[in-house]
Design a protein around this motif. Structure first.
Motif, short mmCIF file in Angstrom:
data_model
loop_
_atom_site.label_atom_id
_atom_site.label_comp_id
_atom_site.label_asym_id
_atom_site.label_seq_id
_atom_site.Cartn_x
_atom_site.Cartn_y
_atom_site.Cartn_z
N SER A 4 0.83 -1.19 0.00
CA SER A 4 0.00 0.00 0.00
C SER A 4 0.87 1.24 0.00
O SER A 4 1.80 1.36 0.79
N LYS A 5 0.59 2.16 -0.90
CA LYS A 5 1.36 3.40 -0.97
C LYS A 5 1.10 4.28 0.24
O LYS A 5 1.92 5.12 0.60
N LEU A 6 -0.07 4.10 0.86
CA LEU A 6 -0.45 4.98 1.97
C LEU A 6 -0.51 4.26 3.31
O LEU A 6 -0.56 4.90 4.35
N GLY A 7 -0.51 2.93 3.30
CA GLY A 7 -0.65 2.20 4.57
C GLY A 7 -2.01 2.42 5.20
O GLY A 7 -2.18 2.33 6.41
N ALA A 8 -3.00 2.74 4.37
CA ALA A 8 -4.36 2.99 4.87
C ALA A 8 -5.34 2.41 3.88
O ALA A 8 -5.12 2.44 2.67
N ALA A 157 -7.74 8.26 2.91
CA ALA A 157 -6.55 7.42 3.06
C ALA A 157 -5.29 8.28 3.18
O ALA A 157 -4.38 7.96 3.97
N SER A 158 -5.23 9.38 2.44
CA SER A 158 -4.07 10.27 2.53
C SER A 158 -3.97 10.94 3.90
O SER A 158 -2.89 11.07 4.47
N LEU A 159 -5.12 11.36 4.43
CA LEU A 159 -5.13 12.01 5.74
C LEU A 159 -4.75 11.02 6.85
O LEU A 159 -4.04 11.37 7.80
N ASP A 163 -0.92 10.66 9.39
CA ASP A 163 -1.03 10.62 10.86
C ASP A 163 -1.80 11.81 11.43
O ASP A 163 -1.79 12.03 12.64
N ALA A 164 -2.47 12.56 10.58
CA ALA A 164 -3.31 13.66 11.07
C ALA A 164 -4.55 13.10 11.76
O ALA A 164 -5.06 13.68 12.72
N TYR A 165 -5.05 11.97 11.25
CA TYR A 165 -6.25 11.34 11.80
C TYR A 165 -6.05 9.83 11.81
O TYR A 165 -5.39 9.28 10.91
N LYS A 166 -6.66 9.17 12.77
CA LYS A 166 -6.56 7.71 12.86
C LYS A 166 -7.65 7.04 12.05
O LYS A 166 -7.39 6.06 11.34
N ARG A 167 -8.87 7.54 12.15
CA ARG A 167 -10.00 6.98 11.40
C ARG A 167 -10.79 8.11 10.75
O ARG A 167 -11.11 9.10 11.41
N VAL A 168 -11.11 7.94 9.48
CA VAL A 168 -11.89 8.93 8.75
C VAL A 168 -13.12 8.23 8.15
O VAL A 168 -13.00 7.18 7.51
#
Length: 379
Positions: A4-8, A157-159, A163-168
């Motif tokens: 994953s490029k974003l790890g999310a 996924a970018s946010l 590490d700005a947010y844990k869950r969006v």
């Protein structure tokens, strides 16, 4: 296997629809003359034969089987009842995604909301959704027409990756029925719906780190500017008291605009997303294509060389539900076992006067919200 490029990635998904199911029989009963002479009205003029071309495009070839159908492939659509707000659909979807993930609103750090259109002029539904969910997290409105769910997933996924947010939580809804009138055939191919997607960071384990967003590409769709325009018009049902309602009309060149831009936008977005993901079309196990009309998924598959069975369409069930198309198509593909954990999934959407967007992701164990209830038929 690309990481994953974003790890999310996507943890849960839910969809929701309003209370009315309207079939084609309604229009055959309520407007028999219009159905009999459908080629004279808006829908046929937008999705019609057009000018003869020396070499028909992929768009023309996939549209051709539907030209004899006055409804251009639409079979059922879900519509909001009088007094039923878009917020009700959004709340059901949001709660469904939270419940499926076995978390509460306190566990959400940010909500991104796209309501097309919102329940109030001048402001979206984000703050009202936050109130109903008793959120402490910020809730922001955004909008990029039919591409809102794909773009919202990439933004979320970018946010999370930053590490700005844990869950969006991304919540989208489309309310096409409040923008059309029953006696204009343009309303035959649209419906209403909502979806919610919960995005969080992949775990640190070697296995789970493979899941999530692999690549994406978003471009503007200025070649479709004013393809469809929403006006405020006097409401004839208001008794002459000056109240207005929304009304969508099609540009006289709408069909040509769709044909001319469809393939370039698709190729630019998909090629860009695949390049970032270090993948090819063949590496994608299943495709979720936007279906603003009955043939669009077949068109995308034809252009990209995607075989039958590696994509599907929910258009006959819901018609054009705008931004809710992606979550609805993805939900049914997961529910029906067309997609499995570990599969690479490609998403593509296009919106008029907004953006076109593609996203490639590896699917993990996505928790699904409740299966949509079957409403009563209105004929």
């Amino acid at each position: 296997m690309p990481h994953s490029k974003l790890g999310a990635g996507l943890r849960s998904l839910a969809i929701s629809f309003p209370s009315i199911l309207r079939t084609n029989d309604h229009f055959r009963t309520a407007h028999p003359e219009m159905v009999a002479h459908a080629e004279q009205f808006s829908l046929a003029k937008v999705w019609g034969k057009g000018e003869a071309a020396a070499a028909p495009t992929a768009f023309d070839l996939t549209m051709a089987p539907y030209l004899a159908d006055p409804f251009r492939g639409a079979v059922e659509r879900r519509l909001r009842a009088p007094g039923e707000p878009a917020l009700a659909m959004e709340l059901r979807a949001a709660r469904g995604a939270l419940d499926a993930a076995k978390i509460t609103s306190d566990d959400v750090d940010l909500v991104l909301v796209s309501s097309f259109v919102g329940d109030r002029f001048g402001v979206g539904n984000a703050a009202y959704l936050a109130k109903e969910l008793q959120l402490r997290a910020p809730a922001l409105n955004f909008e990029t027409a039919c591409s809102s769910s794909v773009v919202g997933l990439q933004m979320a996924a970018s946010l999370v990756a930053s590490d700005a947010y844990k869950r969006v939580l991304v919540v989208v809804s489309t309310s096409n029925s409040v923008q059309v009138v029953d006696d204009d055939s343009l309303g035959w191919f649209v419906g209403d719906g909502a979806g919610a997607l919960l995005v969080e960071r992949s775990s640190a384990s070697a296995a789970d780190s493979e899941f999530g967003v692999l690549g994406w590409k978003t471009i503007n769709s200025i070649g479709t500017n004013d393809m469809f325009v929403i006006h405020a018009v006097l409401d004839p049902k208001a008794g002459g008291d000056g109240r207005t309602r929304l009304c969508t009309s099609a540009n006289e060149n709408a069909g040509a605009m769709a044909r001319d831009t469809a393939e370039p936008y698709l190729r630019a977005c998909v090629d860009g997303a695949l390049s970032m993901a270090s993948s090819s079309v063949r590496d994608v196990d299943f495709w979720v294509f936007n279906t603003p009309n009955a043939w669009y998924a077949d068109f995308c598959a034809r252009v990209l060389g995607v075989e039958e069975g590696r994509y599907h369409s929910v258009y006959p069930r819901y018609a054009n539900i705008g931004a809710a198309l992606m979550p609805a198509t993805l939900y049914h593909a997961l529910h029906e076992g067309r997609i499995h954990p570990g599969d690479v999934v490609g998403l593509y959407s296009v919106g008029s006067s907004s953006t076109a967007s593609a996203l490639i992701m590896r699917i993990g164990n996505v928790a699904l919200g409740p299966y949509p209830e079957q409403p009563a038929t209105s004929n």
